[in-house]
Scaffold this motif. Structure first.
Motif, short mmCIF file in Angstrom:
data_model
loop_
_atom_site.label_atom_id
_atom_site.label_comp_id
_atom_site.label_asym_id
_atom_site.label_seq_id
_atom_site.Cartn_x
_atom_site.Cartn_y
_atom_site.Cartn_z
N UNK A 1 0.76 -1.15 0.04
CA UNK A 1 -0.04 0.06 0.00
C UNK A 1 0.72 1.24 0.14
N UNK A 2 2.10 1.23 0.80
CA UNK A 2 2.65 2.39 0.54
C UNK A 2 3.16 2.77 -0.97
N UNK A 3 3.64 1.80 -1.63
CA UNK A 3 3.94 1.86 -2.74
C UNK A 3 2.90 2.18 -3.67
N UNK A 4 1.87 1.72 -3.56
CA UNK A 4 0.68 2.14 -4.32
C UNK A 4 0.30 3.47 -4.18
N UNK A 5 0.37 3.91 -2.86
CA UNK A 5 0.10 5.46 -2.67
C UNK A 5 0.93 6.41 -3.54
N UNK A 6 2.54 5.97 -3.48
CA UNK A 6 3.22 6.75 -4.38
C UNK A 6 3.05 6.57 -5.89
N UNK A 7 2.60 5.41 -6.41
CA UNK A 7 1.90 5.36 -7.79
C UNK A 7 0.95 6.35 -7.96
N UNK A 8 -0.10 6.35 -6.82
CA UNK A 8 -1.24 7.42 -6.92
C UNK A 8 -0.68 8.67 -7.17
N UNK A 9 0.32 8.90 -6.41
CA UNK A 9 0.76 10.41 -6.34
C UNK A 9 1.31 10.68 -7.77
N UNK A 10 1.98 9.73 -8.24
CA UNK A 10 2.61 10.02 -9.56
C UNK A 10 1.56 10.05 -10.62
N UNK A 11 0.27 9.46 -10.43
CA UNK A 11 -0.73 9.82 -11.50
C UNK A 11 -1.17 11.07 -11.11
N UNK A 12 -1.31 11.51 -10.04
CA UNK A 12 -1.90 12.77 -9.66
C UNK A 12 -0.91 14.00 -10.34
N UNK A 13 0.56 13.70 -10.48
CA UNK A 13 1.40 14.64 -10.96
C UNK A 13 2.10 14.16 -12.36
N UNK A 14 1.17 14.34 -13.18
CA UNK A 14 1.64 13.72 -14.68
C UNK A 14 2.74 14.24 -15.32
N UNK A 15 3.02 15.47 -14.71
CA UNK A 15 4.35 16.26 -15.43
C UNK A 15 5.57 15.86 -14.80
N UNK A 16 5.64 14.98 -13.73
CA UNK A 16 6.73 14.68 -13.13
C UNK A 16 7.89 13.59 -13.80
N UNK A 17 8.80 13.29 -13.41
CA UNK A 17 9.82 12.24 -14.16
C UNK A 17 9.28 11.00 -13.78
N UNK A 18 9.55 10.02 -14.40
CA UNK A 18 8.87 8.55 -14.17
C UNK A 18 10.11 7.86 -13.45
N UNK A 19 11.28 8.44 -12.81
CA UNK A 19 12.31 7.56 -12.38
C UNK A 19 11.64 6.93 -10.99
N UNK A 20 11.12 7.62 -10.19
CA UNK A 20 10.63 7.10 -9.11
C UNK A 20 9.71 6.06 -9.30
N UNK A 21 8.74 5.97 -10.36
CA UNK A 21 7.99 4.94 -10.63
C UNK A 21 8.97 3.59 -11.17
N UNK A 22 9.73 3.98 -12.04
CA UNK A 22 10.52 2.89 -12.53
C UNK A 22 11.59 2.09 -11.12
N UNK A 23 11.83 2.99 -10.44
CA UNK A 23 12.61 2.58 -9.27
C UNK A 23 11.75 1.47 -8.22
N UNK A 24 10.39 2.09 -8.19
CA UNK A 24 9.55 1.16 -7.42
C UNK A 24 9.11 -0.01 -8.12
N UNK A 25 9.12 -0.09 -9.02
CA UNK A 25 8.74 -1.44 -9.93
C UNK A 25 10.06 -2.13 -10.10
N UNK A 26 11.38 -1.67 -10.11
CA UNK A 26 12.49 -2.63 -9.95
C UNK A 26 12.63 -3.14 -8.65
N UNK A 27 12.29 -2.46 -7.54
CA UNK A 27 12.20 -2.84 -6.11
C UNK A 27 11.26 -4.12 -6.12
#
Length: 139
Positions: A60-86
């Motif tokens: 769930x904490x990672x789901x929250x981070x993914x939802x935050x990424x959806x809510x900030x569509x202009x931000x870089x995708x590196x955090x999402x990539x790192x999350x999926x890699x982890x």
């Protein structure tokens, strides 16, 4: 839509929906005159997203981070990539652990064959011995 309709549409039970709402994974729904929550298409979409992430065993904490990424569509995708890699690393570690468990169970299974009384069962003898601190065929 009411919570039971949201639950039916997504396959998520009502208690889980309430839990996700308490966790702040989406904006609070509007309230009807009778006090019932009135879920919008946004809630359905986010709940379906959360359900899919949870099916991928994303915490769930990672789901929250993914939802935050959806809510900030202009931000870089590196955090999402790192999350999926982890998450992928965690899955691979569990796979190795499960393969080791499979080998242990196969070794244990080899300690008994045939149709005989439990008192002659090699599997039970190994498990009882291991419970007493003795070496087990599977370890």
């Amino acid at each position: 839509m009411q919570i039971k309709e949201l639950a039916r549409a997504t396959g998520v039970d009502m208690e889980t929906i309430r839990f996700y709402e308490k966790q702040g994974l989406w904006p609070a729904p509007a309230r009807l005159a009778n006090g019932y929550r009135d879920y919008a298409p946004l809630h359905l979409e986010r709940l379906a997203f959360i359900r899919h992430c949870r099916a991928l065993d994303i915490a769930l904490p990672d789901v929250r981070r993914l939802l935050q990424a959806i809510d900030a569509p202009g931000a870089a995708c590196l955090d999402v990539d790192a999350l999926v890699d982890a998450q992928l690393a965690r899955v691979r570690a569990r796979l190795l652990s499960m393969q080791a468990l499979e080998r242990q169970l196969l070794q244990l299974r080899r300690s008994c064959s045939g149709d005989h009384a439990h008192q002659s069962c090699g599997i039970l003898k190994e498990l009882v011995g291991a419970a007493h601190g003795e070496a087990c065929a599977c370890h």
